[in-house]
Design an enzyme around this catalytic site. Structure first.
Site, PDB file in Angstrom:
ATOM      1  N   LYS A 194       0.829  -1.211   0.000  1.00  0.00           N
ATOM      2  CA  LYS A 194       0.000   0.000   0.000  1.00  0.00           C
ATOM      3  C   LYS A 194       0.864   1.262   0.000  1.00  0.00           C
ATOM      4  O   LYS A 194       1.115   1.840   1.044  1.00  0.00           O
ATOM      5  CB  LYS A 194      -0.917  -0.021   1.220  1.00  0.00           C
ATOM      6  N   GLY A 345       3.106  -5.658   9.661  1.00  0.00           N
ATOM      7  CA  GLY A 345       2.354  -6.906   9.804  1.00  0.00           C
ATOM      8  C   GLY A 345       2.902  -8.016   8.926  1.00  0.00           C
ATOM      9  O   GLY A 345       3.327  -9.070   9.419  1.00  0.00           O
ATOM     10  N   GLY A 368       1.018  -0.176  11.420  1.00  0.00           N
ATOM     11  CA  GLY A 368       0.576   1.204  11.158  1.00  0.00           C
ATOM     12  C   GLY A 368       1.102   2.168  12.212  1.00  0.00           C
ATOM     13  O   GLY A 368       1.457   3.308  11.905  1.00  0.00           O
TER      14      GLY A 368
HETATM   15  P1  ADP Z   1       3.558  -4.527   5.997  1.00  0.00           P
HETATM   16  O1  ADP Z   1       2.293  -5.109   6.598  1.00  0.00           O
HETATM   17  O2  ADP Z   1       4.774  -5.304   6.408  1.00  0.00           O
HETATM   18  O3  ADP Z   1       3.685  -3.051   6.213  1.00  0.00           O
HETATM   19  P2  ADP Z   1       2.270  -4.260   3.426  1.00  0.00           P
HETATM   20  O4  ADP Z   1       0.955  -4.491   4.103  1.00  0.00           O
HETATM   21  O5  ADP Z   1       2.529  -2.905   2.891  1.00  0.00           O
HETATM   22  O6  ADP Z   1       3.455  -4.708   4.401  1.00  0.00           O
HETATM   23  O7  ADP Z   1       2.422  -5.249   2.175  1.00  0.00           O
HETATM   24  C1  ADP Z   1       2.611  -6.621   2.299  1.00  0.00           C
HETATM   25  C2  ADP Z   1       2.110  -7.349   1.073  1.00  0.00           C
HETATM   26  O8  ADP Z   1       2.705  -6.832  -0.104  1.00  0.00           O
HETATM   27  C3  ADP Z   1       2.463  -8.811   1.126  1.00  0.00           C
HETATM   28  O9  ADP Z   1       1.287  -9.565   1.262  1.00  0.00           O
HETATM   29  C4  ADP Z   1       3.165  -9.074  -0.215  1.00  0.00           C
HETATM   30  O10 ADP Z   1       2.744 -10.259  -0.844  1.00  0.00           O
HETATM   31  C5  ADP Z   1       2.764  -7.887  -1.032  1.00  0.00           C
HETATM   32  N1  ADP Z   1       3.725  -7.593  -2.089  1.00  0.00           N
HETATM   33  C6  ADP Z   1       4.951  -7.082  -1.973  1.00  0.00           C
HETATM   34  N2  ADP Z   1       5.558  -6.960  -3.159  1.00  0.00           N
HETATM   35  C7  ADP Z   1       4.681  -7.418  -4.096  1.00  0.00           C
HETATM   36  C8  ADP Z   1       4.688  -7.538  -5.506  1.00  0.00           C
HETATM   37  N3  ADP Z   1       5.742  -7.175  -6.223  1.00  0.00           N
HETATM   38  N4  ADP Z   1       3.584  -8.042  -6.102  1.00  0.00           N
HETATM   39  C9  ADP Z   1       2.516  -8.410  -5.382  1.00  0.00           C
HETATM   40  N5  ADP Z   1       2.436  -8.313  -4.040  1.00  0.00           N
HETATM   41  C10 ADP Z   1       3.510  -7.822  -3.400  1.00  0.00           C
HETATM   42 MG    MG Z   2       0.243  -5.051   6.056  1.00  0.00          MG
END
Ligand code: ADP
Ligand code: MG
Length: 386
Positions: A194, A345, A368
């Protein structure tokens, strides 16, 4: 603001806002009680000083009562961890005043999921007042929800003498080390999905760090914003303008932004392939950073004195696309000199089975909340304590 260890709270009725938002199995049993265990230092500290504890937590985001999100499993787990106390789950604190009147100091009252009350989400002052009547002191030990403007986080501490818990203190201390005079070189790694929710963080990291390494779907957004073909890859259309803006600001700020130069892609013919990021075709889907980028990112991390990492480098849930995320972890774990902070997460989920997690200086409990704290330097729930 005051923390638990800077005060002597004794013989009081203390509300502790904890984060018992544990991950659940499909049959609603607890999959992992690490969040309950992390609350123990504050609870034991308060119990040792003869306080009567009233615990408040949420579980999931229910709109109304939902037996699948009851804290009854948490109560059982906590009972096992604190065998010298009697844990009682209070189904509805409004209807069970007698439980509070008869509470002994060896009894801990755990209120049922606070999000069963819609007033919690609305930061209702009258609801907070009902809670405040139950106790004479309030402790916030729930860093990971402290970015939420909810009644048990923001309204309640305004009504009682309030303190930060030991877990909250640990989080703030570690994250402040990133914000206040971090040792150079400072390398930030940001990935995940995101992009829009991470723009403020990126703006901050652009000022703070020396190198800002981007991966995951977030990097796709930046590649797209720079005019590159990203084919069928995940990117955040709503953040393209901000991404372009951020790249333009780069020169005026400190950090150098490093984008992936190669990628692991799934082609239009459903095959796995390695490609340069300027060579992506309309049918391709970028799902991980490539081997050259892994090596390059690892070199930056090897030489770093301060590191912060949030967001996977690819679609790590599929073993074909987890090498990038794994490489970032390995590089951080193998740098014994750096002060390193990791949070998020999915980022933490990607590390579940890793050895040497203890080589990371601080693993944040906030997803977050960590992003918001780094971006703003504080959180609504922390401000409410002072
Ligand atoms: P966090 O919770 O660690 O902050 P996010 O919620 O921003 O991370 O994103 C995590 C998700 O992003 C994971 O489920 C992962 O599969 C997805 N993701 C990361 N890179 C890619 C990509 N190139 N294509 C599709 N999904 C991706
Ligand atoms: Mg996340």
């Amino acid at each position: 603001m005051r923390f638990l260890n800077q005060s002597t709270i004794t013989d009081k009725r203390v509300i502790v806002r904890t984060d018992f938002n544990v991950s659940l199995n499909p049959d609603h049993t607890i999959a992992n009680d690490i969040r309950i265990k992390m609350a123990l230092p504050s609870l034991k500290y308060l119990l040792a000083n003869k306080n009567k504890l009233i615990l408040i937590s949420h579980l999931g985001s229910p709109k109304k009562y939902d037996s699948a999100l009851s804290l009854s499993g948490v109560a059982k787990d906590l009972q096992g961890l604190l065998p010298n106390s009697k844990i009682t789950l209070v189904k509805d604190f409004r209807k069970e005043a007698h439980l509070f009147a008869s509470q002994n100091s060896d009894e801990i009252l755990l209120l049922e999921n606070i999000r069963f009350y819609k007033e919690e989400y609305k930061n209702s002052l009258s609801f907070a007042r009902e809670l405040a009547f139950l106790a004479d002191t309030y402790v916030n030990d729930a860093f990971s929800v402290s970015h939420r403007i909810h009644a048990s986080i923001v309204a309640l501490p305004k009504l009682l003498p309030s303190f930060g818990g030991l877990l909250l203190l640990k989080e703030i201390t570690a994250l402040r080390r990133l914000l206040d005079n971090p040792k150079k070189p400072f390398v930030s790694v940001v990935g995940g999905a995101k992009t829009a929710t991470k723009i403020k963080l990126l703006e901050k990291l652009l000022k703070l760090s020396d190198y800002l390494l981007l991966g995951g779907g977030l990097a796709n957004t930046f590649l797209k914003a720079g005019g590159s073909e990203v084919g069928q890859s995940l990117y955040d259309r709503s953040a393209l303008k901000q991404a372009r803006h951020l790249m333009l600001k780069q020169g005026a700020k400190k950090a150098q932004v490093i984008l992936p130069t190669d990628a692991v892609v799934k082609t239009g013919k459903n095959q796995c392939a390695l490609k340069e990021t300027y060579d992506i075709e309309p049918g391709d889907k970028i799902l991980d950073i490539g081997p050259v980028t892994r090596l390059e990112f690892s070199r930056f991390l090897q030489d770093a004195s301060t590191i912060v990492w949030n967001g996977p480098m690819g679609y790590f849930e599929d073993p074909n696309y987890q090498k990038g995320t794994a490489a970032i972890f390995e590089a951080i774990a193998q740098n014994p000199h750096a002060f390193s902070v990791v949070g998020g997460g999915e980022t933490l989920a990607s590390l579940k089975t890793k050895k040497h997690l203890d080589h990371i200086s601080h693993i944040s409990t906030g997803g977050g909340a960590m992003l918001a704290f780094l971006a703003e330097g504080t959180l609504p729930g922390i401000k409410a304590l002072s």
